[in-house]
Design a protein around this motif. Structure first.
Motif, mmCIF file in Angstrom:
data_model
loop_
_atom_site.group_PDB
_atom_site.id
_atom_site.type_symbol
_atom_site.label_atom_id
_atom_site.label_comp_id
_atom_site.label_asym_id
_atom_site.label_seq_id
_atom_site.Cartn_x
_atom_site.Cartn_y
_atom_site.Cartn_z
ATOM 1 N N GLU A 92 -12.436 9.671 54.759
ATOM 2 C CA GLU A 92 -13.489 10.670 54.542
ATOM 3 C C GLU A 92 -13.547 11.723 55.643
ATOM 4 O OE1 GLU A 92 -17.136 8.591 53.859
ATOM 5 O OE2 GLU A 92 -16.292 7.415 52.243
ATOM 6 N N GLY A 93 -12.442 11.932 56.305
ATOM 7 C CA GLY A 93 -12.332 12.990 57.310
ATOM 8 C C GLY A 93 -12.635 12.510 58.710
ATOM 9 N N LEU A 94 -11.859 13.004 59.646
ATOM 10 C CA LEU A 94 -12.038 12.676 61.049
ATOM 11 C C LEU A 94 -12.390 13.939 61.814
ATOM 12 C CD1 LEU A 94 -8.900 10.389 61.455
ATOM 13 C CD2 LEU A 94 -11.242 9.701 60.968
ATOM 14 N N LEU A 95 -12.907 13.772 63.007
ATOM 15 C CA LEU A 95 -13.203 14.913 63.870
ATOM 16 C C LEU A 95 -12.509 14.683 65.196
ATOM 17 C CD1 LEU A 95 -16.887 16.099 63.494
ATOM 18 C CD2 LEU A 95 -14.871 17.508 63.762
ATOM 19 N N THR A 96 -11.570 15.547 65.499
ATOM 20 C CA THR A 96 -10.755 15.351 66.690
ATOM 21 C C THR A 96 -11.128 16.346 67.795
ATOM 22 O OG1 THR A 96 -9.029 16.742 65.746
ATOM 23 C CG2 THR A 96 -8.835 14.371 65.393
ATOM 24 N N ILE A 97 -12.421 16.516 67.997
ATOM 25 C CA ILE A 97 -12.896 17.312 69.121
ATOM 26 C C ILE A 97 -13.692 16.389 70.042
ATOM 27 C CG2 ILE A 97 -12.914 19.535 67.922
ATOM 28 C CD1 ILE A 97 -15.867 19.165 67.390
ATOM 29 N N ALA A 98 -13.910 16.820 71.251
ATOM 30 C CA ALA A 98 -14.567 15.983 72.255
ATOM 31 C C ALA A 98 -15.941 15.527 71.790
ATOM 32 C CB ALA A 98 -14.679 16.738 73.575
ATOM 33 N N GLY A 99 -16.280 14.301 72.191
ATOM 34 C CA GLY A 99 -17.589 13.746 71.867
ATOM 35 C C GLY A 99 -17.527 12.364 71.270
ATOM 36 N N GLY A 100 -16.343 11.866 70.970
ATOM 37 C CA GLY A 100 -16.159 10.502 70.491
ATOM 38 C C GLY A 100 -15.477 9.695 71.582
ATOM 39 N N VAL A 101 -16.114 8.634 72.038
ATOM 40 C CA VAL A 101 -15.608 7.844 73.167
ATOM 41 C C VAL A 101 -15.571 6.371 72.776
ATOM 42 C CG1 VAL A 101 -16.083 7.158 75.562
ATOM 43 C CG2 VAL A 101 -16.493 9.521 74.848
ATOM 44 N N ILE A 102 -14.448 5.723 73.053
ATOM 45 C CA ILE A 102 -14.350 4.305 72.725
ATOM 46 C C ILE A 102 -15.242 3.489 73.654
ATOM 47 C CG2 ILE A 102 -12.079 4.390 71.651
ATOM 48 C CD1 ILE A 102 -10.893 3.374 74.270
ATOM 49 N N LEU A 103 -15.730 2.382 73.122
ATOM 50 C CA LEU A 103 -16.539 1.443 73.888
ATOM 51 C C LEU A 103 -15.705 0.199 74.148
ATOM 52 C CD1 LEU A 103 -19.905 1.605 71.881
ATOM 53 C CD2 LEU A 103 -19.340 2.785 74.016
ATOM 54 N N LYS A 104 -15.690 -0.233 75.401
ATOM 55 C CA LYS A 104 -14.940 -1.429 75.776
ATOM 56 C C LYS A 104 -15.881 -2.447 76.401
ATOM 57 C CE LYS A 104 -10.562 0.901 76.647
ATOM 58 N NZ LYS A 104 -9.471 1.083 77.628
ATOM 59 N N ASN A 105 -15.543 -3.717 76.220
ATOM 60 C CA ASN A 105 -16.320 -4.761 76.889
ATOM 61 C C ASN A 105 -15.794 -4.928 78.317
ATOM 62 O OD1 ASN A 105 -13.953 -6.300 76.693
ATOM 63 N ND2 ASN A 105 -14.734 -7.580 75.036
ATOM 64 N N VAL A 106 -16.339 -5.866 79.049
ATOM 65 C CA VAL A 106 -15.954 -6.055 80.451
ATOM 66 C C VAL A 106 -14.500 -6.495 80.602
ATOM 67 C CG1 VAL A 106 -18.288 -6.486 81.306
ATOM 68 C CG2 VAL A 106 -16.929 -8.391 80.457
ATOM 69 N N ASP A 107 -13.908 -7.043 79.546
ATOM 70 C CA ASP A 107 -12.500 -7.440 79.583
ATOM 71 C C ASP A 107 -11.559 -6.291 79.215
ATOM 72 O OD1 ASP A 107 -13.173 -10.087 80.252
ATOM 73 O OD2 ASP A 107 -13.475 -10.592 78.129
ATOM 74 N N GLY A 108 -12.127 -5.141 78.866
ATOM 75 C CA GLY A 108 -11.306 -3.984 78.501
ATOM 76 C C GLY A 108 -10.924 -3.919 77.042
ATOM 77 N N ASP A 109 -11.503 -4.788 76.214
ATOM 78 C CA ASP A 109 -11.219 -4.773 74.777
ATOM 79 C C ASP A 109 -12.097 -3.737 74.084
ATOM 80 O OD1 ASP A 109 -9.496 -7.022 75.064
ATOM 81 O OD2 ASP A 109 -11.250 -8.342 75.022
ATOM 82 N N VAL A 110 -11.518 -2.999 73.144
ATOM 83 C CA VAL A 110 -12.286 -2.024 72.370
ATOM 84 C C VAL A 110 -13.224 -2.789 71.438
ATOM 85 C CG1 VAL A 110 -12.172 -0.177 70.656
ATOM 86 C CG2 VAL A 110 -10.473 -0.281 72.493
ATOM 87 N N ILE A 111 -14.528 -2.460 71.501
ATOM 88 C CA ILE A 111 -15.517 -3.133 70.650
ATOM 89 C C ILE A 111 -16.243 -2.155 69.734
ATOM 90 C CG2 ILE A 111 -15.869 -5.074 72.213
ATOM 91 C CD1 ILE A 111 -18.496 -3.659 73.136
ATOM 92 N N GLY A 112 -15.925 -0.877 69.844
ATOM 93 C CA GLY A 112 -16.569 0.134 69.023
ATOM 94 C C GLY A 112 -16.368 1.499 69.643
ATOM 95 N N ALA A 113 -17.239 2.424 69.267
ATOM 96 C CA ALA A 113 -17.169 3.778 69.813
ATOM 97 C C ALA A 113 -18.542 4.426 69.693
ATOM 98 C CB ALA A 113 -16.118 4.614 69.087
ATOM 99 N N ILE A 114 -18.725 5.476 70.478
ATOM 100 C CA ILE A 114 -19.961 6.247 70.451
ATOM 101 C C ILE A 114 -19.595 7.716 70.286
ATOM 102 C CG2 ILE A 114 -20.035 6.358 72.989
ATOM 103 C CD1 ILE A 114 -23.137 6.295 72.739
ATOM 104 N N GLY A 115 -20.347 8.412 69.452
ATOM 105 C CA GLY A 115 -20.097 9.823 69.226
ATOM 106 C C GLY A 115 -21.364 10.627 69.417
ATOM 107 N N SER A 116 -21.213 11.802 69.988
ATOM 108 C CA SER A 116 -22.327 12.719 70.202
ATOM 109 C C SER A 116 -21.968 14.067 69.609
ATOM 110 C CB SER A 116 -22.592 12.857 71.708
ATOM 111 O OG SER A 116 -23.574 13.853 71.944
ATOM 112 N N SER A 117 -22.942 14.721 69.000
ATOM 113 C CA SER A 117 -22.711 16.046 68.444
ATOM 114 C C SER A 117 -23.996 16.862 68.508
ATOM 115 C CB SER A 117 -22.236 15.946 66.998
ATOM 116 O OG SER A 117 -21.840 17.217 66.520
#
Length: 133
Positions: free
Chosen positions: A89-114
């Motif tokens: 359904e479309g992606l947005l490849t401009i700044a504002g989407g940041v991956i979220l990692k746990n303390v072990d460095g594993d990706v657990i999600g992401a956060i986006g701001s607009s």
């Protein structure tokens, strides 16, 4: 560790505080590794940026890199970038989407701001990511 609501809320709160300190009315979205919305805040921003915040977060988590980096990658793919941008359904490849990692460095999600400039959106999302990493 998977992304639960408590962790998503912690990231969301930190990002909201950053946006408020910058006086920028943004929408902020937190998604899990499947790109599913876990938490959302709309700080008196216009309606359309809700979708942008979610798409930035989904872009980051789908590819495991921040949305602006994915934009740099796609810009070098030529015609193949079209399919990548229009997937899920479309992606947005401009700044504002940041991956979220746990303390072990594993990706657990992401956060986006607009709602701000791409640089401001990135700063806001990074504040949320730093709160849990």
């Amino acid at each position: 560790m998977k992304l639960n609501y408590k962790t998503a809320e912690k990231a969301l709160h930190a990002a909201k505080e950053k946006a408020l300190s910058m006086n920028i009315p943004v929408s902020i979205a937190v998604v899990d590794t499947g790109g599913h919305l876990v938490a959302l805040a709309r700080l008196d921003s216009v309606y359309g940026v809700i979708d942008f915040a979610i798409k930035k977060a989904k872009t980051a988590v789908m590819f495991g890199v921040n949305s602006d980096l994915m934009g740099e990658i796609i810009s070098g793919t030529g015609i193949h970038g079209y399919g990548m941008l229009n997937s899920n359904e479309g992606l947005l490849t401009i700044a504002g989407g940041v991956i979220l990692k746990n303390v072990d460095g594993d990706v657990i999600g992401a956060i986006g701001s607009s709602g701000g400039t791409p640089e401001q959106d990135k700063q806001i999302a990074e504040a949320g990511a730093q709160a849990i990493g």
